[in-house]
Enzyme design. Structure first.
Site, PDB file in Angstrom:
ATOM      1  CD  GLU A   1      -2.647  -0.520   2.748  1.00 28.37           C
ATOM      2  OE1 GLU A   1      -3.766  -0.419   2.834  1.00 28.37           O
ATOM      3  OE2 GLU A   1      -1.918  -0.447   3.763  1.00 28.37           O
TER       4      GLU A   1
ATOM      5  N   GLY B   1      -1.396   5.817   3.049  1.00 33.84           N
ATOM      6  CA  GLY B   1      -2.819   5.094   3.273  1.00 33.84           C
ATOM      7  C   GLY B   1      -2.761   3.678   3.798  1.00 33.84           C
TER       8      GLY B   1
ATOM      9  CG  ASP C   1      -6.872   1.391   4.552  1.00 32.39           C
ATOM     10  OD1 ASP C   1      -6.077   1.881   3.635  1.00 32.39           O
ATOM     11  OD2 ASP C   1      -7.786   0.365   3.690  1.00 32.39           O
TER      12      ASP C   1
ATOM     13  CB  SER D   1      -1.368  -2.970 -10.577  1.00 37.92           C
ATOM     14  OG  SER D   1      -1.079  -1.881 -10.058  1.00 37.92           O
TER      15      SER D   1
END
Ligand SMILES: *Cc1c(COP(=O)(O)O)cnc(C)c1O
Length: 323
Positions: free
Chosen positions: A208, A212, A214, A308
């Site tokens: 990540e 961020g 999370d 990605s």
């Protein structure tokens, strides 16, 4: 886990792969001697930046839409997305001959908005920092009889995303480690299904943006942590929380969740552009950035890196590399 949660399995990934045949590209797995030397490992880059519409998201979107019944096809699809899911839905809907409405944030990259319109999607703009995009999408769905397809927390989307890692393992054989970008967890959970079926010993890492994390907090605490929209150059991973379905699989099948800073992402973008002649968007660089930072632990191993996506305006690419 709530009883109502129906999690996809590797069989669903295999079925998605059949649906995608002839529609999605089987993207190349590229090698780089320079990368191998830098890490003292063998690296295998699965290049979903070269997928149709420029990211793996075509896989999940097409799989979900291909499963619509005739009534759903007539009503069409609605999606909310910071960009790549939007293009994926718009393109898949066009291929399958159904209408698509896309709810996009006001600050989505210009190229992504234009591309979504170019694929025939109808675009509705909202304010990322003020409005609730999920509510807007749901209202549109109810009013117009459209089916809402979320960007990650949906079994068919997750199964479709898993086909990229499935192809990677089919080409390389078992790997020792695989690094996968993480936003809401569709790509990571799908990759987890493929990994546990095809290379059960492989360490699987989600990566990540540092701003961020999370997903990392959720993984380590065992419950889904919500955060404010993070400010990061990785616009494809500006999610506020994992999904219920994605988290259930990530918890079960992933080895750890790591982070990469914006500075590390820029350095990875520079590497891809200069050494491998690849245009990779910041979010697409998460996996390689984390692998580089873990170099000491990867020595002598066979390492997969999932790139990605590649949807970055060339002006922005230039500015990031110059800045
Ligand atoms: C959407 C996206 C991600 C994150 O995928 P999730 O399934 O939300 O975790 C990563 N990279 C790119 C390029 C994306 O478009």
């Amino acid at each position: 886990m709530p009883d109502t949660l129906k999690l996809p399995t590797f069989d669903d990934v295999a079925a998605a792969a059949l649906r995608l045949e002839g529609h999605a590209h089987r993207t190349p797995v590229l090698r780089s001697r320079t990368a191998d030397e830098e890490l003292g490992a063998q690296l295998f880059f699965k290049c979903e930046n070269l997928q149709r519409m420029g990211a793996f998201k075509f896989r999940g979107a097409f799989n979900a839409l291909a499963k619509f019944d005739p009534a759903q096809r007539r009503g069409g699809v609605v999606a909310f997305s910071s960009g790549n899911h939007a293009q994926a839905i718009a393109l898949s809907a066009r291929i399958l001959g159904m209408p698509a409405t896309i709810v996009m944030p006001h600050d989505a990259p210009a190229a992504k908005v234009a591309a979504t319109r170019g694929y025939g999607g109808q675009v509705v703009i909202y304010d990322r920092y003020k409005d609730d995009r999920e509510q807007i999408g749901r209202e549109l769905a109810q009013k117009h009889g459209m089916t809402l397809i979320p960007p990650y927390d949906h079994p068919d989307v997750m199964a479709g995303q898993g086909t990229a890692a499935k192809e990677l393992f089919e080409e390389t054989g078992p790997l020792d480690a695989l690094f996968v970008p993480l936003g809401g967890g569709g790509l990571l959970s799908g990759s987890a299904l493929a990994t546990r079926a095809l290379a059960p010993q492989c360490k699987l890492y989600g990566v990540e943006p540092e701003a961020g994390n999370d997903g990392q907090q959720s993984f380590r605490s065992g419950r889904i942590v919500h955060i404010d929209t993070p400010k990061t150059i990785a616009d494809g991973a500006q999610t506020q929380h994992l999904g219920q379905h994605t988290f259930a699989i990530i918890r079960r099948d992933v080895d750890d969740v790591l982070t990469a800073s914006d500075a590390q992402l820029v350095e990875a973008m520079r590497f891809f552009a200069t050494r491998m002649k690849l245009v990779v968007e910041p979010t697409g660089c998460l996996g390689f950035a984390a692998a580089r930072a873990m170099k000491a632990q990867l020595h002598g191993l066979r390492v997969g890196v999932l790139i990605s996506g590649g949807n970055v305006d060339v002006e922005r690419l230039g500015a990031l590399l110059a800045g």
